[in-house]
Motif scaffolding. Structure first.
Motif, PDB file in Angstrom:
ATOM      1  N   MET B 101       3.870 -53.713  63.096  1.00  0.00           N
ATOM      2  CA  MET B 101       4.442 -53.428  61.778  1.00  0.00           C
ATOM      3  C   MET B 101       5.625 -52.487  61.916  1.00  0.00           C
ATOM      4  O   MET B 101       6.632 -52.642  61.228  1.00  0.00           O
ATOM      5  CB  MET B 101       3.361 -52.853  60.868  1.00  0.00           C
ATOM      6  CG  MET B 101       2.356 -53.916  60.437  1.00  0.00           C
ATOM      7  SD  MET B 101       1.305 -53.393  59.074  1.00  0.00           S
ATOM      8  CE  MET B 101      -0.214 -53.065  59.900  1.00  0.00           C
ATOM      9  N   THR B 103       7.531 -52.360  64.485  1.00  0.00           N
ATOM     10  CA  THR B 103       8.613 -53.182  65.018  1.00  0.00           C
ATOM     11  C   THR B 103       9.293 -53.947  63.895  1.00  0.00           C
ATOM     12  O   THR B 103      10.517 -54.052  63.841  1.00  0.00           O
ATOM     13  CB  THR B 103       8.061 -54.173  66.054  1.00  0.00           C
ATOM     14  OG1 THR B 103       7.431 -53.453  67.103  1.00  0.00           O
ATOM     15  CG2 THR B 103       9.183 -55.027  66.623  1.00  0.00           C
ATOM     16  N   ILE B 104       8.496 -54.458  62.978  1.00  0.00           N
ATOM     17  CA  ILE B 104       9.072 -55.161  61.836  1.00  0.00           C
ATOM     18  C   ILE B 104       9.964 -54.227  61.039  1.00  0.00           C
ATOM     19  O   ILE B 104      11.094 -54.565  60.695  1.00  0.00           O
ATOM     20  CB  ILE B 104       7.958 -55.711  60.927  1.00  0.00           C
ATOM     21  CG1 ILE B 104       7.227 -56.865  61.626  1.00  0.00           C
ATOM     22  CG2 ILE B 104       8.539 -56.186  59.600  1.00  0.00           C
ATOM     23  CD1 ILE B 104       6.160 -57.499  60.774  1.00  0.00           C
ATOM     24  N   ASP B 105       9.443 -53.040  60.770  1.00  0.00           N
ATOM     25  CA  ASP B 105      10.232 -52.096  60.002  1.00  0.00           C
ATOM     26  C   ASP B 105      11.561 -51.797  60.696  1.00  0.00           C
ATOM     27  O   ASP B 105      12.609 -51.758  60.066  1.00  0.00           O
ATOM     28  CB  ASP B 105       9.431 -50.806  59.800  1.00  0.00           C
ATOM     29  CG  ASP B 105       8.234 -51.046  58.893  1.00  0.00           C
ATOM     30  OD1 ASP B 105       8.255 -52.048  58.155  1.00  0.00           O
ATOM     31  OD2 ASP B 105       7.281 -50.252  58.930  1.00  0.00           O
ATOM     32  N   THR B 107      13.108 -53.692  62.828  1.00  0.00           N
ATOM     33  CA  THR B 107      13.970 -54.864  62.781  1.00  0.00           C
ATOM     34  C   THR B 107      14.610 -54.996  61.410  1.00  0.00           C
ATOM     35  O   THR B 107      15.798 -55.291  61.289  1.00  0.00           O
ATOM     36  CB  THR B 107      13.160 -56.132  63.086  1.00  0.00           C
ATOM     37  OG1 THR B 107      12.443 -55.956  64.299  1.00  0.00           O
ATOM     38  CG2 THR B 107      14.088 -57.333  63.215  1.00  0.00           C
ATOM     39  N   LEU B 108      13.814 -54.751  60.398  1.00  0.00           N
ATOM     40  CA  LEU B 108      14.348 -54.825  59.039  1.00  0.00           C
ATOM     41  C   LEU B 108      15.474 -53.819  58.857  1.00  0.00           C
ATOM     42  O   LEU B 108      16.550 -54.157  58.354  1.00  0.00           O
ATOM     43  CB  LEU B 108      13.234 -54.539  58.028  1.00  0.00           C
ATOM     44  CG  LEU B 108      12.294 -55.711  57.736  1.00  0.00           C
ATOM     45  CD1 LEU B 108      11.131 -55.252  56.869  1.00  0.00           C
ATOM     46  CD2 LEU B 108      13.044 -56.839  57.060  1.00  0.00           C
ATOM     47  N   LEU B 111      18.454 -54.990  60.618  1.00  0.00           N
ATOM     48  CA  LEU B 111      19.092 -56.134  59.968  1.00  0.00           C
ATOM     49  C   LEU B 111      19.866 -55.692  58.732  1.00  0.00           C
ATOM     50  O   LEU B 111      20.976 -56.153  58.466  1.00  0.00           O
ATOM     51  CB  LEU B 111      18.041 -57.164  59.554  1.00  0.00           C
ATOM     52  CG  LEU B 111      17.549 -58.107  60.634  1.00  0.00           C
ATOM     53  CD1 LEU B 111      16.464 -59.016  60.090  1.00  0.00           C
ATOM     54  CD2 LEU B 111      18.695 -58.932  61.173  1.00  0.00           C
ATOM     55  N   GLU B 112      19.263 -54.798  57.986  1.00  0.00           N
ATOM     56  CA  GLU B 112      19.884 -54.384  56.723  1.00  0.00           C
ATOM     57  C   GLU B 112      20.997 -53.391  56.971  1.00  0.00           C
ATOM     58  O   GLU B 112      22.033 -53.440  56.322  1.00  0.00           O
ATOM     59  CB  GLU B 112      18.821 -53.793  55.797  1.00  0.00           C
ATOM     60  CG  GLU B 112      17.936 -54.878  55.215  1.00  0.00           C
ATOM     61  CD  GLU B 112      16.664 -54.313  54.582  1.00  0.00           C
ATOM     62  OE1 GLU B 112      16.490 -53.077  54.587  1.00  0.00           O
ATOM     63  OE2 GLU B 112      15.856 -55.132  54.097  1.00  0.00           O
ATOM     64  N   LYS B 116      22.470 -51.723  65.561  1.00  0.00           N
ATOM     65  CA  LYS B 116      21.927 -52.533  66.644  1.00  0.00           C
ATOM     66  C   LYS B 116      20.611 -51.973  67.135  1.00  0.00           C
ATOM     67  O   LYS B 116      20.343 -50.790  67.028  1.00  0.00           O
ATOM     68  CB  LYS B 116      22.934 -52.588  67.797  1.00  0.00           C
ATOM     69  CG  LYS B 116      24.202 -53.319  67.396  1.00  0.00           C
ATOM     70  CD  LYS B 116      24.600 -54.367  68.416  1.00  0.00           C
ATOM     71  CE  LYS B 116      25.677 -55.266  67.824  1.00  0.00           C
ATOM     72  NZ  LYS B 116      26.509 -55.890  68.833  1.00  0.00           N
ATOM     73  N   MET B 117      19.848 -52.842  67.675  1.00  0.00           N
ATOM     74  CA  MET B 117      18.518 -52.478  68.123  1.00  0.00           C
ATOM     75  C   MET B 117      18.457 -52.751  69.620  1.00  0.00           C
ATOM     76  O   MET B 117      18.998 -53.744  70.096  1.00  0.00           O
ATOM     77  CB  MET B 117      17.550 -53.409  67.406  1.00  0.00           C
ATOM     78  CG  MET B 117      16.154 -52.908  67.291  1.00  0.00           C
ATOM     79  SD  MET B 117      15.239 -54.062  66.278  1.00  0.00           S
ATOM     80  CE  MET B 117      13.588 -53.513  66.655  1.00  0.00           C
ATOM     81  N   ASP B 119      17.199 -54.170  72.928  1.00  0.00           N
ATOM     82  CA  ASP B 119      16.514 -55.438  73.152  1.00  0.00           C
ATOM     83  C   ASP B 119      15.020 -55.237  73.379  1.00  0.00           C
ATOM     84  O   ASP B 119      14.201 -56.003  72.898  1.00  0.00           O
ATOM     85  CB  ASP B 119      17.120 -56.159  74.362  1.00  0.00           C
ATOM     86  CG  ASP B 119      18.489 -56.719  74.030  1.00  0.00           C
ATOM     87  OD1 ASP B 119      18.838 -56.726  72.833  1.00  0.00           O
ATOM     88  OD2 ASP B 119      19.202 -57.132  74.952  1.00  0.00           O
ATOM     89  N   THR B 120      14.710 -54.198  74.110  1.00  0.00           N
ATOM     90  CA  THR B 120      13.293 -53.983  74.421  1.00  0.00           C
ATOM     91  C   THR B 120      12.500 -53.625  73.171  1.00  0.00           C
ATOM     92  O   THR B 120      11.331 -53.960  73.057  1.00  0.00           O
ATOM     93  CB  THR B 120      13.119 -52.844  75.434  1.00  0.00           C
ATOM     94  OG1 THR B 120      13.697 -51.662  74.886  1.00  0.00           O
ATOM     95  CG2 THR B 120      13.778 -53.182  76.751  1.00  0.00           C
ATOM     96  N   MET B 122      12.685 -54.770  70.345  1.00  0.00           N
ATOM     97  CA  MET B 122      12.394 -55.910  69.484  1.00  0.00           C
ATOM     98  C   MET B 122      11.012 -56.502  69.703  1.00  0.00           C
ATOM     99  O   MET B 122      10.516 -57.257  68.885  1.00  0.00           O
ATOM    100  CB  MET B 122      13.430 -57.013  69.702  1.00  0.00           C
ATOM    101  CG  MET B 122      14.699 -56.794  68.939  1.00  0.00           C
ATOM    102  SD  MET B 122      15.924 -58.070  69.297  1.00  0.00           S
ATOM    103  CE  MET B 122      14.953 -59.504  69.639  1.00  0.00           C
ATOM    104  N   TYR B 123      10.439 -56.199  70.832  1.00  0.00           N
ATOM    105  CA  TYR B 123       9.189 -56.889  71.167  1.00  0.00           C
ATOM    106  C   TYR B 123       7.997 -55.955  71.268  1.00  0.00           C
ATOM    107  O   TYR B 123       6.960 -56.329  71.796  1.00  0.00           O
ATOM    108  CB  TYR B 123       9.370 -57.671  72.466  1.00  0.00           C
ATOM    109  CG  TYR B 123      10.413 -58.737  72.355  1.00  0.00           C
ATOM    110  CD1 TYR B 123      10.125 -59.920  71.667  1.00  0.00           C
ATOM    111  CD2 TYR B 123      11.679 -58.560  72.868  1.00  0.00           C
ATOM    112  CE1 TYR B 123      11.078 -60.897  71.533  1.00  0.00           C
ATOM    113  CE2 TYR B 123      12.643 -59.539  72.743  1.00  0.00           C
ATOM    114  CZ  TYR B 123      12.339 -60.703  72.075  1.00  0.00           C
ATOM    115  OH  TYR B 123      13.287 -61.669  71.941  1.00  0.00           O
TER     116      TYR B 123
END
Lengths: 259, 259
Positions: B101, B103-105, B107-108, B111-112, B116-117, B119-120, B122-123
Motif C-alpha cells: 500500500m 508503494t501504491i501511495d 507511485t500515486l 504520478l501526480e 520521479k521514483m 526504479d527499485t 516501484m516494486y
DNA sequence: ATCAGGCCTCACGGGGCGTGAGGGTCAACC
DNA sequence: GGTTGACCCTCACGCCCCGTGAGGCCTGAT
C-alpha cells in the motif's frame, strides 16, 4: 538507433519476477520490451517497468494474465484509479487476514479449552465470497451488513473509469431488456432463459462489487429493487412489474444456484 | 455400520472449496473421508473438517499440497504450534500488504506530482524474499534489522515440533561435517564442493527462518559465526578454523550466488 | 583468445484443479 | 412403482503459469 534500457535480468532483479516470467509475458503479449536489439535482446524502459508494476498488482489480486492484459490494454485505462482500487482490495485482504487470525485464535481457544466450535465458524475468512455471509451472521438478516456491502462496492468502484462504467451500463441495459422481454413473454422466473440472464446479472453484480455476491446478498439486492423507490421507478419505468419480476428471478436464482 | 457425517457438497459449502477439490484431495491422499459408503459416497467427520481447516491455512500460506500432506502427517505434528506459526505468517503478510500500500501511495504521488521514483522503489512489497532487503535499506547495514530477522526466525520456529528439529539438526550436522572435511582437504571457499554445501546451508537457513535469506543477511549470519563466541565455540570445537571458513564460504556464496 | 556470464529459442513437464461425459443413488412426490 | 431432480461417483482431457533443462549466440573483462 540507440538501444538502451534494462535487460531481462535487470528487470527481474528489480521486480522480483523470474527471467522466464518476462519471456512468458513477452510471448503472450502481456509485456513487450520497449525495443529488441539486433541480437534479439529484450530491452525494457521506464514505461514497461510501470506496466510490470501494474501487472504484478493485478496478479497479486488473483487476476489471470489474460484478464490483466485486457484490463491494461482497454483504452481509457486509468493508472491512478486502478492503483486506488488496488489499495482498496489490499485493505480488504488485510481485513480478511485479520478474520483469519481471529479464526486461529478461536480455534486455539477451542483446542486448549476443549470447548467445541461450530462447524461454520471453523472456516471464517477462507473464502472471500463467503466473508459477507459471516458479516451477516452477526447482524442478522438485512440490517447494517447490507450497508457494508454497498460501502465496499463503492470503494471498489473508486478505481473505475468512464469506459468501465459505460460497459457496465451497457451490460445492465442488455440484461434488463432481456428480462423485460421475458416478462412480456410470460416466462417463469426459473425458466432457462431467465436463469441465463440471472447468471449474467450475478456476474454483473460480482463485477460491480468487485467480489462474488453471496446468495443472501444477491437475494437481498433483488428485494431492494422492489423496496427502494428509486430502483422500483427505474425498473417499473421500463416495463410495468419488472421490479418484482427481477426480484423473483434473483431470489429463485439465489436459492437454486448459489445455495 | 452406521454411516454418518458430511457429504462432499456439505463440506464444500462449509469450507468454500469446490467438490472437485475434495475429490482431488482424496485422490492424492491429502484428505480422505472418514468413511466411504457402500455406494461409494464420501462422508467426512469432524476430524476431517479440522484437517481441512489445517490444509486451507497451509494453502493460504503458499505451501504445495505435497508439503502440506507431509507436514500434517509428520508424527508429533502439533496443531497448536502450527496455528501459532500461521498467525505469525499472516502477520508478516499483512506487513507486506502494508508495504504494498505504501508503494501504491508512492507511485500515486510520483504520478501526480510528476516526480520521479527510483526504479527499485516501484516494486517494494511484491517479492516476499526481498522484503528483508527493503527493511535493511532503511536501517543501513547491520543494525537492528538483523535482530528483526532473528526475531522472525524465532516466531517461525514456534510452529515446529521435535521431529522437525531433529531433521534440521541432522542436516546441519551433515553440512558442518562436509565443511570440516573441505577445510581439512584445503578446498578453497569457492570450490564446487563448498558451493554445493553452501547451497544446502542456504536452504537450511531458508527453512529455519521460514523464508529465503537475502544475501546480506546470509553473509551477516556467517560473520556472526565468527563474532559470537557461542557459535565460534560450536564450530571451532568441531574443527579448528571452521568458524572462519564457514564465514568465508558464506560470504563468497552470498556475493556470487545471491547478488 | 578465452572465458564467464548474459542473452536467445524451443520444448517438455507439472501442480492444482475446472469441466464435461457417462452413469449410479436417494428422497420425494405423483 | 415410476419419475423427477438433486446429489453422488469415476474417468479423462485441458488449461494456466511458469520451472527447468538443452543447445547455442553475444559480449565485456582479463
Amino acid at each position: 538507433m540507440i538501444v538502451s534500457g534494462h535487460t531481462v535480468k535487470q528487470v527481474a532483479r528489480l521486480s522480483g519476477v523470474s527471467v522466464r516470467t518476462l519471456h512468458h509475458y513477452d510471448e503472450i503479449g502481456l509485456l513487450k520490451p520497449a525495443c529488441v536489439g539486433a541480437n534479439g535482446y529484450r530491452y525494457y524502459g521506464r514505461e514497461e517497468l510501470l506496466r510490470l508494476q501494474q501487472i504484478l498488482f493485478h496478479r497479486e489480486l488473483g487476476f489471470s494474465l489474460e484478464e490483466i492484459g485486457r484490463t491494461l490494454d482497454a483504452k481509457g485505462f486509468d493508472k491512478v484509479a486502478a492503483l486506488r482500487a488496488h489499495r482498496a482490495k489490499l485493505e480488504a485482504e488485510t481485513r480478511r487476514y485479520r478474520q483469519l487470525m481471529r479464526t486461529i485464535d478461536d480455534t486455539l481457544a477451542s483446542l486448549e479449552g476443549e470447548t467445541k466450535m461450530a462447524d461454520t465458524a471453523m472456516y471464517r475468512g477462507f473464502d472471500p465470497a463467503k466473508q459477507a455471509e459471516y458479516e451477516q451472521e452477526l447482524v442478522a438478516k438485512g440490517g447494517p451488513a447490507m450497508q457494508t456491502h454497498i460501502d465496499e462496492a463503492k470503494a471498489g468502484m473508486a478505481g473505475w473509469k468512464q469506459s468501465d462504467f459505460d460497459a457496465m451500463q451497457a451490460e445492465a441495459d442488455a440484461i434488463e431488456a432481456g428480462m423485460a422481454k421475458a416478462l412480456v413473454d410470460g416466462l417463469p422466473a426459473d425458466s432457462a432463459t431467465v436463469v441465463a440472464l440471472m447468471r449474467r446479472q450475478h456476474a454483473w453484480v460480482t463485477k460491480s462489487w468487485n467480489k462474488p455476491a453471496p446468495a443472501v446478498a444477491f437475494k437481498g439486492l433483488g428485494e431492494m429493487y422492489v423496496g427502494d423507490p428509486r430502483f422500483r421507478e427505474r425498473y417499473d419505468g421500463r416495463q410495468a412489474g419488472l421490479a418484482e419480476y427481477m426480484a423473483a428471478a434473483m431470489a429463485s436464482f439465489a436459492d437454486s444456484q448459489l445455495s
